[in-house]
Design a protein around this motif. Structure first.
Motif, PDB file in Angstrom:
ATOM      1  N   VAL A 160       0.821  -1.206   0.000  1.00  0.00           N
ATOM      2  CA  VAL A 160       0.000   0.000   0.000  1.00  0.00           C
ATOM      3  C   VAL A 160       0.861   1.265   0.000  1.00  0.00           C
ATOM      4  CG1 VAL A 160      -0.231   0.267   2.517  1.00  0.00           C
ATOM      5  CG2 VAL A 160      -2.092   0.991   1.015  1.00  0.00           C
ATOM      6  N   LEU A 161       2.079   1.188   0.533  1.00  0.00           N
ATOM      7  CA  LEU A 161       2.959   2.354   0.594  1.00  0.00           C
ATOM      8  C   LEU A 161       3.655   2.628  -0.733  1.00  0.00           C
ATOM      9  CD1 LEU A 161       4.680   1.877   4.082  1.00  0.00           C
ATOM     10  CD2 LEU A 161       2.711   3.311   3.507  1.00  0.00           C
ATOM     11  N   TRP A 162       3.535   1.701  -1.685  1.00  0.00           N
ATOM     12  CA  TRP A 162       4.285   1.812  -2.940  1.00  0.00           C
ATOM     13  C   TRP A 162       3.377   1.971  -4.152  1.00  0.00           C
ATOM     14  CZ3 TRP A 162       9.646   1.726  -2.674  1.00  0.00           C
ATOM     15  CH2 TRP A 162      10.172   1.379  -1.430  1.00  0.00           C
ATOM     16  N   GLY A 163       2.096   2.173  -3.951  1.00  0.00           N
ATOM     17  CA  GLY A 163       1.162   2.283  -5.060  1.00  0.00           C
ATOM     18  C   GLY A 163       1.285   3.597  -5.803  1.00  0.00           C
ATOM     19  N   ALA A 164       0.471   3.739  -6.855  1.00  0.00           N
ATOM     20  CA  ALA A 164       0.492   4.960  -7.656  1.00  0.00           C
ATOM     21  C   ALA A 164       0.015   6.158  -6.841  1.00  0.00           C
ATOM     22  CB  ALA A 164      -0.383   4.777  -8.892  1.00  0.00           C
ATOM     23  N   GLU A 165      -0.943   5.952  -5.944  1.00  0.00           N
ATOM     24  CA  GLU A 165      -1.447   7.014  -5.078  1.00  0.00           C
ATOM     25  C   GLU A 165      -1.436   6.509  -3.629  1.00  0.00           C
ATOM     26  OE1 GLU A 165      -5.211   8.469  -6.375  1.00  0.00           O
ATOM     27  OE2 GLU A 165      -4.538   8.844  -8.429  1.00  0.00           O
ATOM     28  N   PRO A 166      -0.253   6.368  -3.039  1.00  0.00           N
ATOM     29  CA  PRO A 166      -0.154   5.810  -1.693  1.00  0.00           C
ATOM     30  C   PRO A 166      -0.637   6.804  -0.642  1.00  0.00           C
ATOM     31  CG  PRO A 166       1.986   6.601  -2.385  1.00  0.00           C
ATOM     32  CD  PRO A 166       1.068   6.745  -3.571  1.00  0.00           C
ATOM     33  N   PRO A 167      -1.017   6.313   0.534  1.00  0.00           N
ATOM     34  CA  PRO A 167      -1.409   7.226   1.602  1.00  0.00           C
ATOM     35  C   PRO A 167      -0.208   8.000   2.124  1.00  0.00           C
ATOM     36  CG  PRO A 167      -1.243   4.987   2.431  1.00  0.00           C
ATOM     37  CD  PRO A 167      -1.086   4.899   0.937  1.00  0.00           C
ATOM     38  N   ALA A 168      -0.460   9.154   2.698  1.00  0.00           N
ATOM     39  CA  ALA A 168       0.579   9.885   3.427  1.00  0.00           C
ATOM     40  C   ALA A 168       0.728   9.194   4.779  1.00  0.00           C
ATOM     41  CB  ALA A 168       0.171  11.337   3.598  1.00  0.00           C
ATOM     42  N   TYR A 169       1.874   8.567   4.977  1.00  0.00           N
ATOM     43  CA  TYR A 169       2.079   7.714   6.152  1.00  0.00           C
ATOM     44  C   TYR A 169       3.082   8.349   7.112  1.00  0.00           C
ATOM     45  CZ  TYR A 169       3.431   3.732   9.041  1.00  0.00           C
ATOM     46  OH  TYR A 169       3.687   2.922  10.116  1.00  0.00           O
ATOM     47  N   THR A 170       2.694   8.440   8.392  1.00  0.00           N
ATOM     48  CA  THR A 170       3.578   8.940   9.440  1.00  0.00           C
ATOM     49  C   THR A 170       3.718   7.879  10.516  1.00  0.00           C
ATOM     50  OG1 THR A 170       2.912  11.242   9.094  1.00  0.00           O
ATOM     51  CG2 THR A 170       3.936  10.718  11.198  1.00  0.00           C
ATOM     52  N   ALA A 171       4.959   7.544  10.845  1.00  0.00           N
ATOM     53  CA  ALA A 171       5.224   6.638  11.959  1.00  0.00           C
ATOM     54  C   ALA A 171       5.810   7.457  13.096  1.00  0.00           C
ATOM     55  CB  ALA A 171       6.196   5.536  11.546  1.00  0.00           C
ATOM     56  N   LEU A 172       5.145   7.440  14.233  1.00  0.00           N
ATOM     57  CA  LEU A 172       5.597   8.135  15.426  1.00  0.00           C
ATOM     58  C   LEU A 172       6.075   7.072  16.407  1.00  0.00           C
ATOM     59  CD1 LEU A 172       5.901  10.655  17.188  1.00  0.00           C
ATOM     60  CD2 LEU A 172       3.454  10.480  17.724  1.00  0.00           C
ATOM     61  N   LEU A 173       7.378   6.971  16.572  1.00  0.00           N
ATOM     62  CA  LEU A 173       7.963   5.888  17.345  1.00  0.00           C
ATOM     63  C   LEU A 173       8.582   6.419  18.625  1.00  0.00           C
ATOM     64  CD1 LEU A 173       9.879   4.045  14.471  1.00  0.00           C
ATOM     65  CD2 LEU A 173       7.517   3.691  15.223  1.00  0.00           C
ATOM     66  N   ASP A 174       8.234   5.802  19.743  1.00  0.00           N
ATOM     67  CA  ASP A 174       8.951   6.076  20.974  1.00  0.00           C
ATOM     68  C   ASP A 174      10.400   5.621  20.791  1.00  0.00           C
ATOM     69  OD1 ASP A 174       9.942   5.357  23.837  1.00  0.00           O
ATOM     70  OD2 ASP A 174       8.089   6.491  24.184  1.00  0.00           O
ATOM     71  N   GLU A 175      11.323   6.278  21.447  1.00  0.00           N
ATOM     72  CA  GLU A 175      12.731   5.909  21.274  1.00  0.00           C
ATOM     73  C   GLU A 175      12.987   4.456  21.638  1.00  0.00           C
ATOM     74  OE1 GLU A 175      17.226   7.558  22.389  1.00  0.00           O
ATOM     75  OE2 GLU A 175      15.452   8.576  23.179  1.00  0.00           O
ATOM     76  N   ARG A 176      12.173   3.890  22.519  1.00  0.00           N
ATOM     77  CA  ARG A 176      12.327   2.470  22.864  1.00  0.00           C
ATOM     78  C   ARG A 176      12.132   1.572  21.647  1.00  0.00           C
ATOM     79  NH1 ARG A 176       8.016   1.567  27.362  1.00  0.00           N
ATOM     80  NH2 ARG A 176       6.975   3.154  26.078  1.00  0.00           N
ATOM     81  N   ALA A 177      11.360   2.029  20.671  1.00  0.00           N
ATOM     82  CA  ALA A 177      11.152   1.248  19.457  1.00  0.00           C
ATOM     83  C   ALA A 177      12.410   1.199  18.606  1.00  0.00           C
ATOM     84  CB  ALA A 177       9.999   1.825  18.642  1.00  0.00           C
ATOM     85  N   CYS A 178      13.393   2.043  18.940  1.00  0.00           N
ATOM     86  CA  CYS A 178      14.661   2.060  18.210  1.00  0.00           C
ATOM     87  C   CYS A 178      15.723   1.218  18.901  1.00  0.00           C
ATOM     88  CB  CYS A 178      15.165   3.493  18.055  1.00  0.00           C
ATOM     89  SG  CYS A 178      13.975   4.598  17.273  1.00  0.00           S
ATOM     90  N   ASP A 179      15.358   0.530  19.993  1.00  0.00           N
ATOM     91  CA  ASP A 179      16.283  -0.347  20.709  1.00  0.00           C
ATOM     92  C   ASP A 179      16.223  -1.759  20.126  1.00  0.00           C
ATOM     93  OD1 ASP A 179      16.939   1.720  22.396  1.00  0.00           O
ATOM     94  OD2 ASP A 179      15.495   1.144  23.954  1.00  0.00           O
ATOM     95  N   PRO A 180      17.268  -2.551  20.333  1.00  0.00           N
ATOM     96  CA  PRO A 180      17.260  -3.927  19.796  1.00  0.00           C
ATOM     97  C   PRO A 180      16.130  -4.786  20.330  1.00  0.00           C
ATOM     98  CG  PRO A 180      19.472  -3.275  20.428  1.00  0.00           C
ATOM     99  CD  PRO A 180      18.562  -2.201  20.946  1.00  0.00           C
ATOM    100  N   ALA A 181      15.730  -4.582  21.596  1.00  0.00           N
ATOM    101  CA  ALA A 181      14.616  -5.336  22.191  1.00  0.00           C
ATOM    102  C   ALA A 181      14.782  -6.844  22.047  1.00  0.00           C
ATOM    103  CB  ALA A 181      13.287  -4.900  21.571  1.00  0.00           C
ATOM    104  N   GLY A 182      16.026  -7.308  22.155  1.00  0.00           N
ATOM    105  CA  GLY A 182      16.277  -8.736  22.092  1.00  0.00           C
ATOM    106  C   GLY A 182      16.508  -9.285  20.708  1.00  0.00           C
TER     107      GLY A 182
END
Length: 303
Positions: A160-182
């Motif tokens: 869906v992110l690669w279509g001819a008219e894809p949605p405007a997508y925003t990912a709001l990630l807490d910094e913890r989501a940038c950790d290895p988390a195992g």
């Protein structure tokens, strides 16, 4: 091939319109079902609640009962057809579980999507290896899940992110989501590099909320949520709140507007898009972090 409308949203809109028409005629569920010869009210109730894929013949019968005029009738038939779509794109997602299917339907016709996650990378941004770790961890709560089928379905959703008219997508990630988390080091670095690559797309924006930051008043949601809007302004804006078992779909204006306000506050406290990408790129190329190769710590709740 992505859909031009979201079936689940069209079902919700159709149901609301049919319920309004029934009430306009001062008819009960029982009275309508008796006129149509339907065995019970459950069928009509599910249609009005947007919980079932409507049969066009049933919708036409209801429009006859409610004596709907030609112009409104034509508009509702279009909505009913969208709600009951079974085009080829949909069939390609047949192996999805019901929960992931709901997200796919919402994503299919969305104009904008905002994903907030406090601990993990959202499904639309996952690499196959990272997705496999998430789904495997989720089997602690959902042992019936077919890991490989779930991963294939999740990756199919990303189209869906690669279509001819894809949605405007925003990912709001807490910094913890940038950790290895195992996650193993090579899996996590690949995931970070993938995020950096995706951030280069014109329709994708990544924002990281630092651990030391927070919205005014200390507001910090503990559960993931996603906000959707759609090209047709009459289709209800929607919020999905992710839980361990059954996710919550919100369409009431007072609920949706509150989540949208929370998202605005979090975005105001987050790093800029440029700063967020720099943080992700730096961690992708930074020193290794020991993790023991354990599965991703947080269980996947279905998306």
């Amino acid at each position: 091939m992505p859909l031009s409308t979201s079936p689940v949203i069209r079902r919700a809109r159709l149901g609301a319109e049919l319920r309004r028409l029934r009430r306009r005629e001062s008819l009960t569920l029982e009275q309508v079902c008796a006129r149509l010869g339907w065995a019970s009210t459950s069928k009509l109730s599910r249609i009005e609640l947007g919980q079932s894929r409507p049969d066009l013949a049933d919708v036409l019968d209801l429009l006859d009962v409610y004596e709907v005029g030609d112009e409104q009738r034509a508009a509702l038939i279009v909505i009913a057809r969208d709600a009951a779509t079974s085009r080829g794109w949909w069939k390609s997602l047949g192996e999805m579980g019901e929960r992931q299917r709901t997200y796919a339907e919402l994503e299919a016709g969305a104009a904008t999507i905002l994903d907030y996650h406090p601990a993990l990378v959202p499904g639309l941004l996952q690499t196959p290896a990272y997705a496999r770790l998430r789904v495997t961890a989720g089997r602690l709560l959902h042992p019936e899940v077919d890991v490989e089928a779930d991963v294939r379905a999740r990756l199919a959703r990303q189209d869906v992110l690669w279509g001819a008219e894809p949605p405007a997508y925003t990912a709001l990630l807490d910094e913890r989501a940038c950790d290895p988390a195992g996650a193993p080091d090579e899996v996590w670095r690949e995931q970070l590099r993938h995020l950096v690559t995706l951030a280069g797309r014109p329709n994708v924006r990544l924002r990281v909320l630092p651990r030391v930051a927070g919205a005014p008043g200390g507001l910090h949601p503990l559960t993931p949520f996603t906000c959707y809007s759609f090209p047709d302004p009459a289709d209800p804006r929607t919020v999905m709140v992710e839980a361990l078992t059954t996710d919550l779909r919100l369409v009431a204006e007072h609920d949706v507007s509150r989540y949208e306000r929370v998202a605005e506050l979090l975005l105001a406290a987050a790093l800029s898009a440029e700063e967020s990408v720099a943080l992700l790129a730096g961690r992708a190329e930074g020193p290794a972090v020991g993790n023991g190769g354990r599965p991703v710590g947080a269980a996947d709740a279905g998306r």
